[in-house]
Structures are given as C-alpha cells and as structure tokens.
Design a protein around this motif. Structure first.
Motif, PDB file in Angstrom:
ATOM      1  N   GLU A  68      60.172  43.361  55.783  1.00  0.00           N
ATOM      2  CA  GLU A  68      59.689  44.685  56.193  1.00  0.00           C
ATOM      3  C   GLU A  68      60.414  45.792  55.432  1.00  0.00           C
ATOM      4  OE1 GLU A  68      57.431  46.113  58.453  1.00  0.00           O
ATOM      5  OE2 GLU A  68      56.516  44.122  58.401  1.00  0.00           O
ATOM      6  N   LEU A  69      61.668  45.557  55.112  1.00  0.00           N
ATOM      7  CA  LEU A  69      62.465  46.560  54.409  1.00  0.00           C
ATOM      8  C   LEU A  69      62.245  46.545  52.900  1.00  0.00           C
ATOM      9  CD1 LEU A  69      65.864  45.992  56.255  1.00  0.00           C
ATOM     10  CD2 LEU A  69      64.221  47.830  56.658  1.00  0.00           C
ATOM     11  N   TYR A  70      62.176  45.340  52.319  1.00  0.00           N
ATOM     12  CA  TYR A  70      62.247  45.225  50.864  1.00  0.00           C
ATOM     13  C   TYR A  70      61.149  44.370  50.239  1.00  0.00           C
ATOM     14  CZ  TYR A  70      66.854  47.108  51.905  1.00  0.00           C
ATOM     15  OH  TYR A  70      67.881  47.887  52.362  1.00  0.00           O
ATOM     16  N   TRP A  77      65.563  41.004  46.731  1.00  0.00           N
ATOM     17  CA  TRP A  77      66.503  41.457  47.746  1.00  0.00           C
ATOM     18  C   TRP A  77      67.927  41.610  47.221  1.00  0.00           C
ATOM     19  CZ3 TRP A  77      64.955  37.612  52.217  1.00  0.00           C
ATOM     20  CH2 TRP A  77      63.630  37.865  52.602  1.00  0.00           C
ATOM     21  N   THR A  78      68.216  41.074  46.063  1.00  0.00           N
ATOM     22  CA  THR A  78      69.559  41.145  45.506  1.00  0.00           C
ATOM     23  C   THR A  78      69.999  42.603  45.383  1.00  0.00           C
ATOM     24  OG1 THR A  78      69.213  39.101  44.286  1.00  0.00           O
ATOM     25  CG2 THR A  78      70.992  40.525  43.514  1.00  0.00           C
ATOM     26  N   GLY A  79      71.194  42.889  45.890  1.00  0.00           N
ATOM     27  CA  GLY A  79      71.748  44.233  45.829  1.00  0.00           C
ATOM     28  C   GLY A  79      71.295  45.152  46.956  1.00  0.00           C
ATOM     29  N   LYS A  80      70.428  44.672  47.826  1.00  0.00           N
ATOM     30  CA  LYS A  80      69.923  45.486  48.939  1.00  0.00           C
ATOM     31  C   LYS A  80      70.851  45.364  50.147  1.00  0.00           C
ATOM     32  CE  LYS A  80      65.978  46.507  46.912  1.00  0.00           C
ATOM     33  NZ  LYS A  80      66.122  46.992  45.592  1.00  0.00           N
ATOM     34  N   ARG A  81      70.904  46.451  50.916  1.00  0.00           N
ATOM     35  CA  ARG A  81      71.768  46.505  52.109  1.00  0.00           C
ATOM     36  C   ARG A  81      70.956  46.205  53.361  1.00  0.00           C
ATOM     37  NH1 ARG A  81      76.234  49.556  52.116  1.00  0.00           N
ATOM     38  NH2 ARG A  81      75.596  50.678  53.971  1.00  0.00           N
ATOM     39  N   ILE A  82      71.552  45.398  54.248  1.00  0.00           N
ATOM     40  CA  ILE A  82      70.969  45.140  55.562  1.00  0.00           C
ATOM     41  C   ILE A  82      72.090  45.185  56.596  1.00  0.00           C
ATOM     42  CG2 ILE A  82      69.008  43.760  54.743  1.00  0.00           C
ATOM     43  CD1 ILE A  82      70.575  41.232  55.574  1.00  0.00           C
ATOM     44  N   THR A  83      71.707  45.372  57.843  1.00  0.00           N
ATOM     45  CA  THR A  83      72.683  45.338  58.930  1.00  0.00           C
ATOM     46  C   THR A  83      72.418  44.112  59.786  1.00  0.00           C
ATOM     47  OG1 THR A  83      72.875  47.742  58.934  1.00  0.00           O
ATOM     48  CG2 THR A  83      73.622  46.585  60.911  1.00  0.00           C
ATOM     49  N   LEU A  84      73.469  43.321  59.980  1.00  0.00           N
ATOM     50  CA  LEU A  84      73.397  42.126  60.822  1.00  0.00           C
ATOM     51  C   LEU A  84      74.013  42.445  62.180  1.00  0.00           C
ATOM     52  CD1 LEU A  84      74.673  39.470  58.244  1.00  0.00           C
ATOM     53  CD2 LEU A  84      72.303  40.106  58.763  1.00  0.00           C
ATOM     54  N   ARG A 102      68.939  43.907  61.742  1.00  0.00           N
ATOM     55  CA  ARG A 102      68.484  45.121  62.428  1.00  0.00           C
ATOM     56  C   ARG A 102      67.352  45.761  61.632  1.00  0.00           C
ATOM     57  NH1 ARG A 102      70.251  46.782  66.928  1.00  0.00           N
ATOM     58  NH2 ARG A 102      72.370  46.509  67.583  1.00  0.00           N
ATOM     59  N   PRO A 103      66.339  46.284  62.337  1.00  0.00           N
ATOM     60  CA  PRO A 103      65.279  46.997  61.625  1.00  0.00           C
ATOM     61  C   PRO A 103      65.820  48.297  61.035  1.00  0.00           C
ATOM     62  CG  PRO A 103      64.876  46.994  64.004  1.00  0.00           C
ATOM     63  CD  PRO A 103      66.122  46.213  63.763  1.00  0.00           C
ATOM     64  N   GLY A 104      65.229  48.728  59.946  1.00  0.00           N
ATOM     65  CA  GLY A 104      65.630  49.971  59.294  1.00  0.00           C
ATOM     66  C   GLY A 104      66.686  49.750  58.241  1.00  0.00           C
ATOM     67  N   ARG A 105      66.577  50.543  57.181  1.00  0.00           N
ATOM     68  CA  ARG A 105      67.562  50.450  56.101  1.00  0.00           C
ATOM     69  C   ARG A 105      68.848  51.140  56.512  1.00  0.00           C
ATOM     70  NH1 ARG A 105      64.121  51.241  50.508  1.00  0.00           N
ATOM     71  NH2 ARG A 105      62.492  49.794  51.105  1.00  0.00           N
ATOM     72  N   PRO A 106      69.978  50.495  56.276  1.00  0.00           N
ATOM     73  CA  PRO A 106      71.245  51.137  56.625  1.00  0.00           C
ATOM     74  C   PRO A 106      71.524  52.304  55.687  1.00  0.00           C
ATOM     75  CG  PRO A 106      71.607  48.903  55.783  1.00  0.00           C
ATOM     76  CD  PRO A 106      70.131  49.149  55.801  1.00  0.00           C
TER      77      PRO A 106
END
Length: 124
Positions: A68-70, A77-84, A102-106
């Motif tokens: 959903e984010l990327y 997805w390499t280099g992308k930020r996510i929140t666990l 977590r939904p949404g880009r950090p």
C-alpha cells in the motif's frame, strides 16, 4: 532476563519489539522453510533491515501493508522506511504477539548535526 535475550530466534517476532520501531528496508529475499506439519519445504519472503540483526518473515498482512505504501514489487522497497509494531493477534487458537507494519509512511528523521556538518564543505 527475558526469553528473547536468553533464546534469540533467527527472525523478528512480536516479543522483540517494545513499541513502534521505524526501520529502513535493506532487501527482501525468498528463503527456504520446512513446514512442521507436512515436513515439506517451502519458500517464504523475508525482509531485512539496515542495522538490524534479524529479518522479518513477511506474511500476507504485512506484505499488503508495505505494498500500500510502495507498490507490490518488493524489489522497489529497498531503502524505503516503514514502522513496525507489536500487536496481539489470534493465531493457532491462542493470543500471541505479532509484528505488524503500521499504515502510513513514517516521517523522515531530523538530520543529525554530524550529518549536516559532513554535508558542508570545509573552509579553505
């Protein structure tokens, strides 16, 4: 002593997180696993993060959250930020802690002073 300290596993679990953790995806790879019930070998995606010792076995719920984010292509997805985060879920007839994306880009972290200083050219 906590169980996770005494008996660390090969992969990240809900017991490993004490709140939200923002990470940067390093890579996603398929790794072989043996199904404990059927004893047949299968392959599952595992997501690894920068500066992390263990990867996260990616289930459908977490795959969809990152997609959903990327986008659905994990190579992007390499280099992308996510929140666990860790949350309680029903699994195999009992409540257990699980890792969820977590939904949404950090938000991007503020630049550290050392990072800013390294970007400014030295005076001649």
């Amino acid at each position: 002593m906590r169980m996770r300290d005494a008996l660390p596993g090969n992969y990240l679990t809900g017991d490993d997180l004490d709140g939200d953790v923002t990470v940067i995806i390093e890579r996603v790879v398929l790794e072989p696993f043996r199904d404990p019930k059927t004893r047949q070998e299968t392959r599952k995606p595992v997501m690894y993060f920068q500066r992390a010792k263990r990867g996260l076995i990616v289930n459908r719920t977490n795959w969809r959250a990152v997609a959903e984010l990327y986008g659905d292509e994990s190579d992007n997805w390499t280099g992308k930020r996510i929140t666990l985060t860790s949350t309680m879920v029903d699994a195999y007839g009992k409540q257990t802690k699980a890792v969820r994306v977590r939904p949404g880009r950090p938000a991007a972290p503020p630049l550290a002073e050392t990072t800013v200083a390294s970007m400014v050219p030295a005076e001649v």
